[in-house]
Design a protein around this motif. Structure first.
Motif, PDB file in Angstrom:
ATOM      1  N   PHE A  69      13.313 -45.675  10.256  1.00 37.67           N
ATOM      2  CA  PHE A  69      12.678 -45.108  11.442  1.00 37.67           C
ATOM      3  C   PHE A  69      13.117 -43.646  11.573  1.00 37.67           C
ATOM      4  O   PHE A  69      14.309 -43.344  11.562  1.00 37.67           O
ATOM      5  CB  PHE A  69      13.065 -45.898  12.685  1.00 37.67           C
ATOM      6  N   VAL A  70      12.155 -42.759  11.693  1.00 34.36           N
ATOM      7  CA  VAL A  70      12.418 -41.326  11.727  1.00 34.36           C
ATOM      8  C   VAL A  70      12.018 -40.768  13.088  1.00 34.36           C
ATOM      9  O   VAL A  70      10.891 -40.968  13.536  1.00 34.36           O
ATOM     10  CB  VAL A  70      11.644 -40.591  10.613  1.00 34.36           C
ATOM     11  N   ASN A  71      12.969 -40.064  13.720  1.00 37.49           N
ATOM     12  CA  ASN A  71      12.711 -39.467  15.029  1.00 37.49           C
ATOM     13  C   ASN A  71      13.666 -38.300  15.244  1.00 37.49           C
ATOM     14  O   ASN A  71      14.867 -38.410  14.994  1.00 37.49           O
ATOM     15  CB  ASN A  71      12.902 -40.500  16.142  1.00 37.49           C
ATOM     16  N   THR A  72      13.134 -37.175  15.704  1.00 36.46           N
ATOM     17  CA  THR A  72      13.983 -36.036  16.078  1.00 36.46           C
ATOM     18  C   THR A  72      13.703 -35.575  17.498  1.00 36.46           C
ATOM     19  O   THR A  72      14.236 -34.557  17.930  1.00 36.46           O
ATOM     20  CB  THR A  72      13.748 -34.857  15.114  1.00 36.46           C
ATOM     21  N   ASN A  73      12.864 -36.305  18.207  1.00 37.13           N
ATOM     22  CA  ASN A  73      12.580 -35.958  19.596  1.00 37.13           C
ATOM     23  C   ASN A  73      13.662 -36.574  20.480  1.00 37.13           C
ATOM     24  O   ASN A  73      13.797 -37.798  20.545  1.00 37.13           O
ATOM     25  CB  ASN A  73      11.202 -36.489  19.998  1.00 37.13           C
ATOM     26  N   PRO A  74      14.448 -35.752  21.176  1.00 37.07           N
ATOM     27  CA  PRO A  74      15.539 -36.303  21.996  1.00 37.07           C
ATOM     28  C   PRO A  74      15.054 -37.238  23.102  1.00 37.07           C
ATOM     29  O   PRO A  74      15.825 -38.071  23.581  1.00 37.07           O
ATOM     30  CB  PRO A  74      16.223 -35.055  22.579  1.00 37.07           C
ATOM     31  N   LEU A  75      13.787 -37.119  23.500  1.00 35.47           N
ATOM     32  CA  LEU A  75      13.260 -38.005  24.542  1.00 35.47           C
ATOM     33  C   LEU A  75      13.173 -39.454  24.051  1.00 35.47           C
ATOM     34  O   LEU A  75      13.190 -40.386  24.857  1.00 35.47           O
ATOM     35  CB  LEU A  75      11.869 -37.531  24.984  1.00 35.47           C
ATOM     36  N   PHE A  76      13.079 -39.623  22.725  1.00 32.62           N
ATOM     37  CA  PHE A  76      12.914 -40.968  22.179  1.00 32.62           C
ATOM     38  C   PHE A  76      14.216 -41.539  21.625  1.00 32.62           C
ATOM     39  O   PHE A  76      14.232 -42.681  21.154  1.00 32.62           O
ATOM     40  CB  PHE A  76      11.866 -40.969  21.051  1.00 32.62           C
ATOM     41  N   PHE A  94      16.081 -36.519   1.909  1.00 32.51           N
ATOM     42  CA  PHE A  94      16.818 -37.784   1.973  1.00 32.51           C
ATOM     43  C   PHE A  94      16.085 -38.895   1.227  1.00 32.51           C
ATOM     44  O   PHE A  94      16.676 -39.903   0.872  1.00 32.51           O
ATOM     45  CB  PHE A  94      17.069 -38.203   3.416  1.00 32.51           C
ATOM     46  N   LEU A  95      14.794 -38.711   0.970  1.00 32.61           N
ATOM     47  CA  LEU A  95      14.064 -39.710   0.183  1.00 32.61           C
ATOM     48  C   LEU A  95      14.055 -39.341  -1.289  1.00 32.61           C
ATOM     49  O   LEU A  95      14.412 -40.139  -2.156  1.00 32.61           O
ATOM     50  CB  LEU A  95      12.624 -39.830   0.698  1.00 32.61           C
ATOM     51  N   GLU A 128       4.382 -34.783  14.015  1.00 34.09           N
ATOM     52  CA  GLU A 128       4.174 -33.360  13.785  1.00 34.09           C
ATOM     53  C   GLU A 128       5.475 -32.651  13.419  1.00 34.09           C
ATOM     54  O   GLU A 128       5.487 -31.700  12.644  1.00 34.09           O
ATOM     55  CB  GLU A 128       3.547 -32.718  15.019  1.00 34.09           C
ATOM     56  N   ARG A 129       6.598 -33.119  13.946  1.00 34.17           N
ATOM     57  CA  ARG A 129       7.879 -32.481  13.648  1.00 34.17           C
ATOM     58  C   ARG A 129       8.406 -32.870  12.281  1.00 34.17           C
ATOM     59  O   ARG A 129       9.257 -32.189  11.734  1.00 34.17           O
ATOM     60  CB  ARG A 129       8.915 -32.889  14.703  1.00 34.17           C
ATOM     61  N   LYS A 130       7.946 -34.023  11.750  1.00 31.28           N
ATOM     62  CA  LYS A 130       8.513 -34.545  10.513  1.00 31.28           C
ATOM     63  C   LYS A 130       7.462 -34.645   9.417  1.00 31.28           C
ATOM     64  O   LYS A 130       7.404 -35.620   8.660  1.00 31.28           O
ATOM     65  CB  LYS A 130       9.151 -35.930  10.751  1.00 31.28           C
ATOM     66  N   SER A 131       6.603 -33.643   9.307  1.00 27.39           N
ATOM     67  CA  SER A 131       5.587 -33.664   8.260  1.00 27.39           C
ATOM     68  C   SER A 131       6.218 -33.609   6.870  1.00 27.39           C
ATOM     69  O   SER A 131       5.685 -34.158   5.916  1.00 27.39           O
ATOM     70  CB  SER A 131       4.614 -32.504   8.449  1.00 27.39           C
ATOM     71  N   SER A 132       7.367 -32.957   6.734  1.00 27.54           N
ATOM     72  CA  SER A 132       8.027 -32.890   5.432  1.00 27.54           C
ATOM     73  C   SER A 132       8.494 -34.266   4.974  1.00 27.54           C
ATOM     74  O   SER A 132       8.460 -34.584   3.775  1.00 27.54           O
ATOM     75  CB  SER A 132       9.221 -31.923   5.495  1.00 27.54           C
ATOM     76  N   VAL A 133       8.931 -35.094   5.911  1.00 28.15           N
ATOM     77  CA  VAL A 133       9.354 -36.457   5.574  1.00 28.15           C
ATOM     78  C   VAL A 133       8.161 -37.260   5.047  1.00 28.15           C
ATOM     79  O   VAL A 133       8.278 -38.012   4.069  1.00 28.15           O
ATOM     80  CB  VAL A 133       9.957 -37.149   6.816  1.00 28.15           C
ATOM     81  N   ILE A 134       7.016 -37.073   5.681  1.00 27.27           N
ATOM     82  CA  ILE A 134       5.810 -37.795   5.251  1.00 27.27           C
ATOM     83  C   ILE A 134       5.393 -37.347   3.860  1.00 27.27           C
ATOM     84  O   ILE A 134       4.963 -38.157   3.030  1.00 27.27           O
ATOM     85  CB  ILE A 134       4.686 -37.571   6.278  1.00 27.27           C
ATOM     86  N   GLN A 135       5.545 -36.065   3.569  1.00 27.18           N
ATOM     87  CA  GLN A 135       5.223 -35.565   2.238  1.00 27.18           C
ATOM     88  C   GLN A 135       6.158 -36.153   1.187  1.00 27.18           C
ATOM     89  O   GLN A 135       5.746 -36.502   0.081  1.00 27.18           O
ATOM     90  CB  GLN A 135       5.292 -34.043   2.223  1.00 27.18           C
ATOM     91  N   GLU A 136       7.439 -36.276   1.530  1.00 27.77           N
ATOM     92  CA  GLU A 136       8.396 -36.898   0.602  1.00 27.77           C
ATOM     93  C   GLU A 136       8.023 -38.347   0.345  1.00 27.77           C
ATOM     94  O   GLU A 136       8.082 -38.839  -0.790  1.00 27.77           O
ATOM     95  CB  GLU A 136       9.811 -36.819   1.178  1.00 27.77           C
ATOM     96  N   ALA A 137       7.660 -39.056   1.414  1.00 31.30           N
ATOM     97  CA  ALA A 137       7.268 -40.466   1.271  1.00 31.30           C
ATOM     98  C   ALA A 137       6.037 -40.593   0.379  1.00 31.30           C
ATOM     99  O   ALA A 137       5.933 -41.533  -0.424  1.00 31.30           O
ATOM    100  CB  ALA A 137       7.003 -41.078   2.647  1.00 31.30           C
ATOM    101  N   SER A 151      -4.477 -33.344  17.321  1.00 32.17           N
ATOM    102  CA  SER A 151      -4.240 -32.051  16.674  1.00 32.17           C
ATOM    103  C   SER A 151      -3.548 -32.187  15.313  1.00 32.17           C
ATOM    104  O   SER A 151      -3.117 -31.202  14.740  1.00 32.17           O
ATOM    105  CB  SER A 151      -3.383 -31.168  17.580  1.00 32.17           C
ATOM    106  N   MET A 152      -3.436 -33.402  14.802  1.00 28.00           N
ATOM    107  CA  MET A 152      -2.735 -33.641  13.544  1.00 28.00           C
ATOM    108  C   MET A 152      -3.441 -32.944  12.382  1.00 28.00           C
ATOM    109  O   MET A 152      -4.624 -33.174  12.145  1.00 28.00           O
ATOM    110  CB  MET A 152      -2.664 -35.155  13.269  1.00 28.00           C
ATOM    111  N   PRO A 153      -2.754 -32.077  11.620  1.00 25.42           N
ATOM    112  CA  PRO A 153      -3.392 -31.409  10.481  1.00 25.42           C
ATOM    113  C   PRO A 153      -3.699 -32.391   9.364  1.00 25.42           C
ATOM    114  O   PRO A 153      -2.996 -33.394   9.171  1.00 25.42           O
ATOM    115  CB  PRO A 153      -2.351 -30.375  10.042  1.00 25.42           C
ATOM    116  N   TRP A 154      -4.737 -32.083   8.608  1.00 29.70           N
ATOM    117  CA  TRP A 154      -5.192 -32.968   7.538  1.00 29.70           C
ATOM    118  C   TRP A 154      -4.131 -33.151   6.460  1.00 29.70           C
ATOM    119  O   TRP A 154      -3.978 -34.250   5.920  1.00 29.70           O
ATOM    120  CB  TRP A 154      -6.463 -32.410   6.921  1.00 29.70           C
ATOM    121  N   GLU A 155      -3.368 -32.116   6.135  1.00 28.85           N
ATOM    122  CA  GLU A 155      -2.366 -32.203   5.084  1.00 28.85           C
ATOM    123  C   GLU A 155      -1.334 -33.276   5.378  1.00 28.85           C
ATOM    124  O   GLU A 155      -0.784 -33.897   4.467  1.00 28.85           O
ATOM    125  CB  GLU A 155      -1.661 -30.847   4.907  1.00 28.85           C
ATOM    126  N   CYS A 156      -1.053 -33.483   6.637  1.00 29.44           N
ATOM    127  CA  CYS A 156      -0.096 -34.520   7.042  1.00 29.44           C
ATOM    128  C   CYS A 156      -0.791 -35.867   7.221  1.00 29.44           C
ATOM    129  O   CYS A 156      -0.302 -36.910   6.788  1.00 29.44           O
ATOM    130  CB  CYS A 156       0.609 -34.093   8.331  1.00 29.44           C
TER     131      CYS A 156
END
Length: 632
Positions: A69-76, A94-95, A128-137, A151-156
């Protein structure tokens, strides 16, 4: 208020429907519209995607997959920590660098280690904050479950396997994590129940995790498919004779209320290739241009006109039957039927008639799989919101199917969740003791799947493949992921009996013993011979048996290989003989029939090799054995 509307209200209360701005092009399928420059997300689509994602997570949990589970939003942070039981922050790569774990310090000043193995699934909260993680996956081909916004970009977006269209509000993230937690707990509960049933204790708490995992794997491997099938075969189902059902309530208005709660689903994946017909079996003409599909359409149209109701018809096609069926249906385009056609491929991907076809072929394992596909597509949710309560599932090749409001009335009055239509075999006295019972229980292993002479004494009942199912009940089973077909479908019990039927999953299920005339599958040209004879006619889409025939059984008809294919069958008969007084017929060899022929008693026409037999017009053959023209 329906269960569907309650769930949608719950989603709306989390603000899941509020997008950030006008939807990007690839997000438009999830958009309901826009307001004040903000996209409005379709809550029905959110619900469907949530179901699919949780179903995927549940399937991995059953195999003890590894989740990250990946999260960097302090609200969550607090929500995710409560769900996972820990909180680790990992460095970049990390992947992709997981093969060489390294030490690093977390925000809590605790020393953690990178994963020694990549996860089986990645769940991302703040996409949106962790698009790099999705690319690694994506590089490692790890499936990703992630929340996506307008507003999600197509690349992600293109790298997300299970996108969930929703506003990532704290309320929705909490709801999402709660669903994941309940999914995992449910799978744990099922595993514990399986171990209890097998009589094997769980691993001690002090046992190493690897040992516990190995023990669980041994438990699953030790399950015997034959034992499971035997246990299912002993499930008992109350069977009620059709004659014991209460009559319909008086008045057209009351019957209209009943039928307005019904939807008909026709499984239309069968091809007529065995009979030499290059197309769907349901489009074979059985008499005077009438097809099996046409009979169903005529029945529904008649009910809609007679009672002023609206009974929708859904067709579940395969990729090989979809196009041809739509062409045949064009002749009914002016009817008052609410018609929807779907294409289902072997990967259970559902497509509506307006979407692009696939080359995959449909394999109908059971009725339950098709119902689940419809439910997960959101189609049945829409029907439930329109007040539909029951779905009648019928096969494409049963000419004798009747859409009977009398059965529907019994199901509604008694709150039955699932009902299978059966008919007695020769081993039960149809006119004797059976109909004198108000109710009698039979095991699923006593109900045959297919008609066969060798099964007539072995089994007591025959499954007609007509199934009535309560939509709320099937929705409950789908939502809890309770529909499982884990028993080997290749076992004889599963092939020959109703053990594999979806009915075993329901708490309040029954069977109704209907008249034998309601099960007439079109499997060969010998069946077509009877249907095109004077033994049967149709009225308002219902197959009617000739009252002049006193024998309750149909004649036994055996046609040789010269008659197997539809083309040769049609060419060898100028018209189908009269068979009202026929008991049995056997025809092999080079035999041709003229007009106005009458067959009586037991007739056998077996042409000698190299001999052509032409049965002349108007001849009457009674108890005849014919081997050449001289025997006529």
């Amino acid at each position: 208020m329906t269960l569907h509307s309650i769930v949608i209200q719950k989603l709306l209360s989390t603000n899941a429907h509020l997008g950030r701005r006008v939807a990007t092009h690839h997000f438009k399928p999830f958009a309901y519209g826009s307001r004040n420059g903000m996209a409005i997300i379709d809550s029905d689509k959110t619900l469907v995607c949530l179901r699919s994602a949780c179903g995927f997570l549940a399937s991995l949990a059953r195999r003890r997959g590894r989740f990250m589970f990946v999260n960097t939003n302090p609200l969550f942070d607090e929500i995710v920590e409560q769900m996972t039981g820990n909180a680790l922050w990992r460095t970049g790569g990390f992947l992709t660098n997981s093969c060489s774990p390294k030490k690093f310090r977390s925000r809590n000043k605790k020393i953690c280690f990178g994963p020694s193995q990549p996860p089986d699934c990645l769940v991302v909260m703040d996409t949106e904050r962790k698009s790099s993680v999705i690319q690694e996956a994506a590089k490692l081909q790890i499936p990703v479950v992630a929340l996506v916004d307008s507003s999600m970009p197509w690349e992600c977006y293109k790298n997300i396997t299970y996108p969930i269209p929703a506003n990532d509000s704290v309320q929705f993230v909490y709801l999402f994590c709660n669903m994941i937690t309940k999914t995992f707990l449910l799978e744990q509960k099922k595993l514990a129940a399986a171990k209890d049933w097998l009589g094997i204790a769980s691993a001690p708490a002090s046992a190493p995790k690897t040992e516990a995992r190995e023990q669980v794997q041994r438990i699953e491997e030790s399950k015997s498919e034959s034992d499971s099938a035997t246990k299912l075969a002993k499930i008992q189902v109350p069977i009620i004779p059709y004659e014991r059902l209460a009559p319909l309530p008086e008045g057209v208005a009351e019957t209209k209320k009943l039928l307005d709660k019904l939807v008909v689903l026709k499984l239309n994946g069968a091809l007529g290739t065995k009979m030499g017909f290059d197309g769907p079996k349901s489009t074979i003409e059985i008499s005077n241009g009438v097809t099996i599909l046409g009979l169903t359409a005529t029945q529904i149209e008649h009910l809609n006109l007679k009672y002023g109701c609206n009974v929708p018809l859904l067709l579940m096609n395969s990729s090989k039957t979809h196009g041809a069926t739509l062409e045949v249906w064009a002749k009914y385009s002016q009817s008052n039927i609410d018609f929807h056609a779907f294409e289902l491929n072997q990967n259970s991907h559902l497509k509506s008639s307006g979407e692009q076809s696939s080359n995959n072929e449909l394999a109908y394992a059971n009725q339950g799989a098709d119902i689940v596909s419809l439910m997960r597509s959101g189609t049945l949710d829409v029907l439930m919101s329109q007040g539909k309560e029951y779905i009648l599932v019928v096969n494409s090749d049963n000419v004798g199917t009747i859409i009977d409001p009398k059965i529907l009335n019994h199901l509604i009055q008694n709150k039955v969740e699932c009902c299978m239509e059966v008919r007695p075999t020769a081993s039960i006295d149809v006119n004797g003791d059976f109909v004198n019972f108000e109710e009698r229980k039979f095991q699923l292993g006593e109900i045959a799947q297919k008609p066969s002479e060798r099964f007539s004494e072995k089994f007591k009942l025959l499954d007609t493949k007509n199934m009535w199912i309560n939509l709320n009940a099937i929705k409950r089973l789908v939502d809890t992921d309770a529909l499982k077909w884990e028993v080997d479908a290749g076992s004889s019990l599963m092939r020959e009996t109703a053990t594999s039927s979806i009915i075993r999953f329901f708490e309040h299920a029954i069977g109704i013993s209907v008249p034998s005339s309601r099960y007439f599958p079109l499997n060969a040209t010998s069946d077509l011979f009877l249907l095109q004879s004077d033994l049967y006619t149709t009225s308002n889409g219902v197959l009617i048996r000739n009252a002049a025939r006193t024998n309750p059984k149909d004649p036994s008809v055996e046609l040789g290989p010269e008659f197997d294919k539809l083309g040769s069958f049609v060419s060898r008969f100028e018209s189908i003989p009269s068979v009202v007084e026929l008991d049995s017929l056997k025809v092999t060899g080079d035999v041709w029939f003229g007009n106005g022929i009458m067959l009586k008693g037991n007739v056998s026409i077996v042409a000698r090799p190299g001999t052509r037999i032409e049965i002349p017009d108007g001849v009457v053959l009674e108890d005849k054995l014919i081997n050449g023209p001289e025997d006529i």
